[in-house]
Design a protein around this motif. Sequence first.
Motif, PDB file in Angstrom:
ATOM      1  N   ASN A   1       0.818  -1.218   0.000  1.00  0.00           N
ATOM      2  CA  ASN A   1       0.000   0.000   0.000  1.00  0.00           C
ATOM      3  C   ASN A   1       0.852   1.268   0.000  1.00  0.00           C
ATOM      4  O   ASN A   1       0.505   2.269   0.623  1.00  0.00           O
ATOM      5  CB  ASN A   1      -0.970   0.016   1.191  1.00  0.00           C
ATOM      6  N   LEU A   2       1.967   1.216  -0.729  1.00  0.00           N
ATOM      7  CA  LEU A   2       2.814   2.385  -0.927  1.00  0.00           C
ATOM      8  C   LEU A   2       2.707   2.834  -2.374  1.00  0.00           C
ATOM      9  O   LEU A   2       2.597   2.000  -3.277  1.00  0.00           O
ATOM     10  CB  LEU A   2       4.271   2.068  -0.587  1.00  0.00           C
ATOM     11  N   CYS A   3       2.740   4.134  -2.602  1.00  0.00           N
ATOM     12  CA  CYS A   3       2.591   4.677  -3.938  1.00  0.00           C
ATOM     13  C   CYS A   3       3.713   5.670  -4.236  1.00  0.00           C
ATOM     14  O   CYS A   3       4.235   6.307  -3.321  1.00  0.00           O
ATOM     15  CB  CYS A   3       1.247   5.401  -4.076  1.00  0.00           C
ATOM     16  N   PRO A   4       4.069   5.822  -5.509  1.00  0.00           N
ATOM     17  CA  PRO A   4       5.067   6.832  -5.863  1.00  0.00           C
ATOM     18  C   PRO A   4       4.521   8.230  -5.588  1.00  0.00           C
ATOM     19  O   PRO A   4       3.358   8.520  -5.874  1.00  0.00           O
ATOM     20  CB  PRO A   4       5.277   6.622  -7.367  1.00  0.00           C
ATOM     21  N   GLY A   5       5.369   9.082  -5.055  1.00  0.00           N
ATOM     22  CA  GLY A   5       4.950  10.449  -4.766  1.00  0.00           C
ATOM     23  C   GLY A   5       6.033  11.435  -5.122  1.00  0.00           C
ATOM     24  O   GLY A   5       7.076  11.076  -5.664  1.00  0.00           O
ATOM     25  N   MET A   6       5.769  12.694  -4.816  1.00  0.00           N
ATOM     26  CA  MET A   6       6.754  13.743  -5.040  1.00  0.00           C
ATOM     27  C   MET A   6       7.604  13.914  -3.787  1.00  0.00           C
ATOM     28  O   MET A   6       7.243  13.444  -2.702  1.00  0.00           O
ATOM     29  CB  MET A   6       6.073  15.061  -5.392  1.00  0.00           C
ATOM     30  N   ILE A   7       8.733  14.570  -3.943  1.00  0.00           N
ATOM     31  CA  ILE A   7       9.597  14.869  -2.804  1.00  0.00           C
ATOM     32  C   ILE A   7       9.330  16.301  -2.376  1.00  0.00           C
ATOM     33  O   ILE A   7       9.451  17.237  -3.171  1.00  0.00           O
ATOM     34  CB  ILE A   7      11.073  14.675  -3.161  1.00  0.00           C
ATOM     35  N   SER A   8       8.937  16.474  -1.133  1.00  0.00           N
ATOM     36  CA  SER A   8       8.571  17.790  -0.623  1.00  0.00           C
ATOM     37  C   SER A   8       9.789  18.704  -0.552  1.00  0.00           C
ATOM     38  O   SER A   8      10.791  18.346   0.075  1.00  0.00           O
ATOM     39  CB  SER A   8       7.948  17.658   0.768  1.00  0.00           C
ATOM     40  N   PRO A   9       9.726  19.895  -1.147  1.00  0.00           N
ATOM     41  CA  PRO A   9      10.832  20.848  -1.014  1.00  0.00           C
ATOM     42  C   PRO A   9      10.985  21.360   0.415  1.00  0.00           C
ATOM     43  O   PRO A   9      12.027  21.912   0.760  1.00  0.00           O
ATOM     44  CB  PRO A   9      10.423  21.992  -1.961  1.00  0.00           C
ATOM     45  N   SER A  10       9.963  21.170   1.234  1.00  0.00           N
ATOM     46  CA  SER A  10      10.020  21.640   2.625  1.00  0.00           C
ATOM     47  C   SER A  10      10.714  20.653   3.539  1.00  0.00           C
ATOM     48  O   SER A  10      11.466  21.048   4.439  1.00  0.00           O
ATOM     49  CB  SER A  10       8.604  21.906   3.149  1.00  0.00           C
ATOM     50  N   THR A  11      10.465  19.349   3.319  1.00  0.00           N
ATOM     51  CA  THR A  11      10.983  18.340   4.241  1.00  0.00           C
ATOM     52  C   THR A  11      11.990  17.383   3.617  1.00  0.00           C
ATOM     53  O   THR A  11      12.721  16.695   4.331  1.00  0.00           O
ATOM     54  CB  THR A  11       9.828  17.502   4.812  1.00  0.00           C
TER      55      THR A  11
END
Length: 342
Positions: free
Chosen positions: A218-228
């Motif tokens: 139940n993991l999905c590809p996502g973006m990398i947060s510029p904040s964290t």
Amino acid sequence: MSRLSPGTALRSRPLRAALAVLSTAVAMCGVVLAASSTPSSAATCNGYVGLTFDDGPTGNTSALLNVLRSNGVRATMFNVGQNVQNNRSAAQAQVAAGMWVANHSWNHAHMTSMSQAQMQSDLSQTSSAIQSATGVRPQLFRPPYGETNSTLQSVASSLGMRQVIWDVDSQDWNGASVSQIVSNASRLQAGQVILMHDGIQNTRDAIGQIMANLTSRNLCPGMISPSTGRAVAPDGTTPPPSTGTPPPGGGGSCTATATTPNVWGDRYNTSVTVSGASTWTVVVAITAPQRVSTIWNGNATWDSSGTIMTMRSNGSGNTFGFTTMTNGNSSARPQIRSCTAG
């Protein structure tokens, strides 16, 4: 407008009924095909991971994008500025395919040997090339070889970019087989980032199996947060489940700066200086399979993966350190995740 006789209308009803059933079946088939063509869109996402590809664009970028699209994947492409300049259309294709583009230096040099002015010129030139080609100004920077220091991080920040290393190394650059790449990727946890590379056939061949493993968890590809610097939902609004032990709340913040003053063949030392607080908690991420063997001037605890270290002040001052065994991965360096006062 033509009209049917009552008899004709009656005879046509079974035909209309049959056509309606057929139409419904075709529509249902279309829904099934659409769902199967993008498996990740149908997954239940209890967390997100960052799939990243370095060193592009290359002559194989089109093939990589085809594999990513067919598996419903959006990924972050850490592009080399010189490659973007020489292959603008491939960089544009990355964005058109829904990928995020980021800065990976101008020509993949060892940047920690540069002066601050050279670092500034290198990263600025790269971001300008990416923006010129794609219309997107990078918000993320990955140092070549994972080599960094406080000066380089400061330069990246001054250009509006957050430094992102990686949590998992696929080892594709090191000749890893498809099965080895898939096995390495299976260590990914919510919020984490994996290092892969554009232009490697085994990496492309592994993507389908990587996605199958992520979907099963139940993991999905996502973006990398510029904040964290952590992987979040593609719209950037949903944080992943927490990984590791959160630091105790002290109500304040501090700054932790890491340097690597000593490097040997099989290990290196990291020195971390904390400013803004006399008592503090610093969370540090280590890249597997590297492991910390010795610590000093602090009290450390670890999460279950053994890669997230929470260091607390022990009255020995505002500088602590540790020795890390490379275990075959000599390029990665620890990454400061947070500094909390109190």
